[in-house]
Write a protein that holds these residues in place. Sequence first.
Motif, PDB file in Angstrom:
ATOM      1  N   ARG A 169       0.902  -1.040  -0.178  1.00 53.95           N
ATOM      2  CA  ARG A 169      -0.522   0.717  -0.452  1.00 53.95           C
ATOM      3  C   ARG A 169       0.751   1.194   0.258  1.00 53.95           C
ATOM      4  O   ARG A 169       1.784   1.705   1.173  1.00 53.95           O
ATOM      5  CB  ARG A 169      -0.918   0.160   0.790  1.00 53.95           C
ATOM      6  N   PRO A 170       0.832   2.671  -1.068  1.00 56.87           N
ATOM      7  CA  PRO A 170       1.317   3.568  -0.982  1.00 56.87           C
ATOM      8  C   PRO A 170       0.972   4.385   0.481  1.00 56.87           C
ATOM      9  O   PRO A 170      -0.012   4.209   0.500  1.00 56.87           O
ATOM     10  CB  PRO A 170       1.305   4.127  -2.708  1.00 56.87           C
ATOM     11  N   LYS A 171       1.928   4.665   0.657  1.00 56.39           N
ATOM     12  CA  LYS A 171       2.105   5.834   1.523  1.00 56.39           C
ATOM     13  C   LYS A 171       2.593   7.141   1.077  1.00 56.39           C
ATOM     14  O   LYS A 171       2.594   7.476   0.206  1.00 56.39           O
ATOM     15  CB  LYS A 171       3.848   5.922   3.193  1.00 56.39           C
ATOM     16  N   LYS A 172       2.432   8.444   2.327  1.00 49.15           N
ATOM     17  CA  LYS A 172       2.975   9.579   1.481  1.00 49.15           C
ATOM     18  C   LYS A 172       4.033   9.490   0.779  1.00 49.15           C
ATOM     19  O   LYS A 172       3.633  10.506   0.014  1.00 49.15           O
ATOM     20  CB  LYS A 172       2.215  10.399   2.778  1.00 49.15           C
ATOM     21  N   GLN A 173       4.710   9.475   1.149  1.00 52.07           N
ATOM     22  CA  GLN A 173       6.098   9.841   0.721  1.00 52.07           C
ATOM     23  C   GLN A 173       5.992   9.155  -1.022  1.00 52.07           C
ATOM     24  O   GLN A 173       6.599   9.702  -2.075  1.00 52.07           O
ATOM     25  CB  GLN A 173       7.451   8.743   1.842  1.00 52.07           C
ATOM     26  N   CYS A 218       6.042  11.831  -3.997  1.00 52.95           N
ATOM     27  CA  CYS A 218       6.832  11.557  -5.075  1.00 52.95           C
ATOM     28  C   CYS A 218       6.051  11.707  -6.994  1.00 52.95           C
ATOM     29  O   CYS A 218       6.856  12.565  -7.257  1.00 52.95           O
ATOM     30  CB  CYS A 218       7.831  10.542  -5.296  1.00 52.95           C
ATOM     31  N   VAL A 219       5.056  11.104  -6.569  1.00 54.51           N
ATOM     32  CA  VAL A 219       4.429  10.480  -8.530  1.00 54.51           C
ATOM     33  C   VAL A 219       3.977  12.531  -8.191  1.00 54.51           C
ATOM     34  O   VAL A 219       4.102  13.176  -9.675  1.00 54.51           O
ATOM     35  CB  VAL A 219       3.798   9.692  -8.346  1.00 54.51           C
ATOM     36  N   ILE A 220       3.199  12.622  -7.376  1.00 66.55           N
ATOM     37  CA  ILE A 220       2.284  13.815  -7.455  1.00 66.55           C
ATOM     38  C   ILE A 220       3.839  14.942  -7.615  1.00 66.55           C
ATOM     39  O   ILE A 220       3.026  16.115  -8.588  1.00 66.55           O
ATOM     40  CB  ILE A 220       1.727  14.394  -6.357  1.00 66.55           C
ATOM     41  N   GLY A 221       5.248  14.719  -7.249  1.00 72.03           N
ATOM     42  CA  GLY A 221       5.787  16.264  -7.813  1.00 72.03           C
ATOM     43  C   GLY A 221       5.749  16.233  -8.563  1.00 72.03           C
ATOM     44  O   GLY A 221       6.012  17.110  -9.918  1.00 72.03           O
ATOM     45  N   VAL A 222       6.491  14.743  -9.711  1.00 71.75           N
ATOM     46  CA  VAL A 222       6.738  15.181 -10.895  1.00 71.75           C
ATOM     47  C   VAL A 222       5.957  15.154 -11.237  1.00 71.75           C
ATOM     48  O   VAL A 222       5.751  15.749 -12.737  1.00 71.75           O
ATOM     49  CB  VAL A 222       7.669  13.013 -11.169  1.00 71.75           C
ATOM     50  N   GLU A 253      -5.858  14.003  -4.589  1.00 75.02           N
ATOM     51  CA  GLU A 253      -7.158  14.347  -3.786  1.00 75.02           C
ATOM     52  C   GLU A 253      -7.662  12.830  -3.508  1.00 75.02           C
ATOM     53  O   GLU A 253      -9.037  12.427  -2.822  1.00 75.02           O
ATOM     54  CB  GLU A 253      -8.251  15.227  -5.047  1.00 75.02           C
ATOM     55  N   SER A 254      -7.583  11.937  -4.504  1.00 72.70           N
ATOM     56  CA  SER A 254      -7.757   9.985  -5.142  1.00 72.70           C
ATOM     57  C   SER A 254      -6.770   9.691  -4.039  1.00 72.70           C
ATOM     58  O   SER A 254      -7.167   8.135  -3.412  1.00 72.70           O
ATOM     59  CB  SER A 254      -7.963  10.090  -6.070  1.00 72.70           C
ATOM     60  N   MET A 255      -6.031   9.815  -3.372  1.00 74.58           N
ATOM     61  CA  MET A 255      -5.678   9.071  -2.763  1.00 74.58           C
ATOM     62  C   MET A 255      -5.768   8.304  -0.865  1.00 74.58           C
ATOM     63  O   MET A 255      -6.663   9.649  -0.523  1.00 74.58           O
ATOM     64  CB  MET A 255      -3.629   9.551  -2.711  1.00 74.58           C
ATOM     65  N   PRO A 256      -5.793   7.561  -0.504  1.00 71.78           N
ATOM     66  CA  PRO A 256      -6.126   6.885   0.893  1.00 71.78           C
ATOM     67  C   PRO A 256      -5.931   8.034   1.766  1.00 71.78           C
ATOM     68  O   PRO A 256      -6.608   7.957   3.017  1.00 71.78           O
ATOM     69  CB  PRO A 256      -5.986   5.847   0.762  1.00 71.78           C
ATOM     70  N   LEU A 257      -5.233   8.803   1.626  1.00 66.11           N
ATOM     71  CA  LEU A 257      -4.334   9.479   2.843  1.00 66.11           C
ATOM     72  C   LEU A 257      -4.715  11.585   2.898  1.00 66.11           C
ATOM     73  O   LEU A 257      -5.001  11.776   1.686  1.00 66.11           O
ATOM     74  CB  LEU A 257      -2.646   9.527   2.888  1.00 66.11           C
ATOM     75  N   GLU A 258      -5.545  11.715   3.487  1.00 65.56           N
ATOM     76  CA  GLU A 258      -5.484  13.158   3.649  1.00 65.56           C
ATOM     77  C   GLU A 258      -4.526  13.670   3.365  1.00 65.56           C
ATOM     78  O   GLU A 258      -3.691  14.021   3.909  1.00 65.56           O
ATOM     79  CB  GLU A 258      -6.355  13.690   4.854  1.00 65.56           C
ATOM     80  N   PRO A 259      -4.694  14.559   2.173  1.00 66.81           N
ATOM     81  CA  PRO A 259      -3.257  15.904   1.721  1.00 66.81           C
ATOM     82  C   PRO A 259      -3.277  16.227   3.380  1.00 66.81           C
ATOM     83  O   PRO A 259      -4.178  17.006   4.290  1.00 66.81           O
ATOM     84  CB  PRO A 259      -4.047  16.312   0.513  1.00 66.81           C
ATOM     85  N   ASP A 260      -1.852  17.392   3.426  1.00 70.98           N
ATOM     86  CA  ASP A 260      -2.057  17.908   4.173  1.00 70.98           C
ATOM     87  C   ASP A 260      -0.251  19.163   3.423  1.00 70.98           C
ATOM     88  O   ASP A 260      -0.998  19.478   2.349  1.00 70.98           O
ATOM     89  CB  ASP A 260      -0.255  17.020   5.252  1.00 70.98           C
TER      90      ASP A 260
END
Length: 119
Positions: free
Chosen positions: A41-45, A49-53, A68-75
């Motif tokens: 399960r991908p984590k925030k890190q 990386c993918v959001i940054g690229v 917005e679709s990742m299962p973690l809340e954006p900070d």
Amino acid sequence: MAGAGADETTFACVLAAHAHGGNLQSAVRCLRAMSVDHGWRPKKQQYGCVIGVLGRAGYLADARDLMESMPLEPDLHDWVGLLGACRIHGNKELAASIAQNAVRLGPGTTSPYVLLSSI
């Protein structure tokens, strides 16, 4: 990476390398393979990386959608990073909505305002 004993750290390193190298398609494939092929399960890190690229490559809406679709809340850090990509690419419209999220999460933080003022 199949059969190489890949783990979360391996994926973090590979994604970071793709991100720093600007290898957009490889980074997206790697993130997908992490969960689909390897069951991690991908984590925030890894998402970061993918959001940054995506953001650096100018795929701002795709970066926002992934965030917005990742299962973690954006900070705050996530939103400010994407706001920085909007500044690089001069996307005022998207920057305004992203800045609202950044300000909501960090009302005393000045970086969203500084980034907005430089667009």
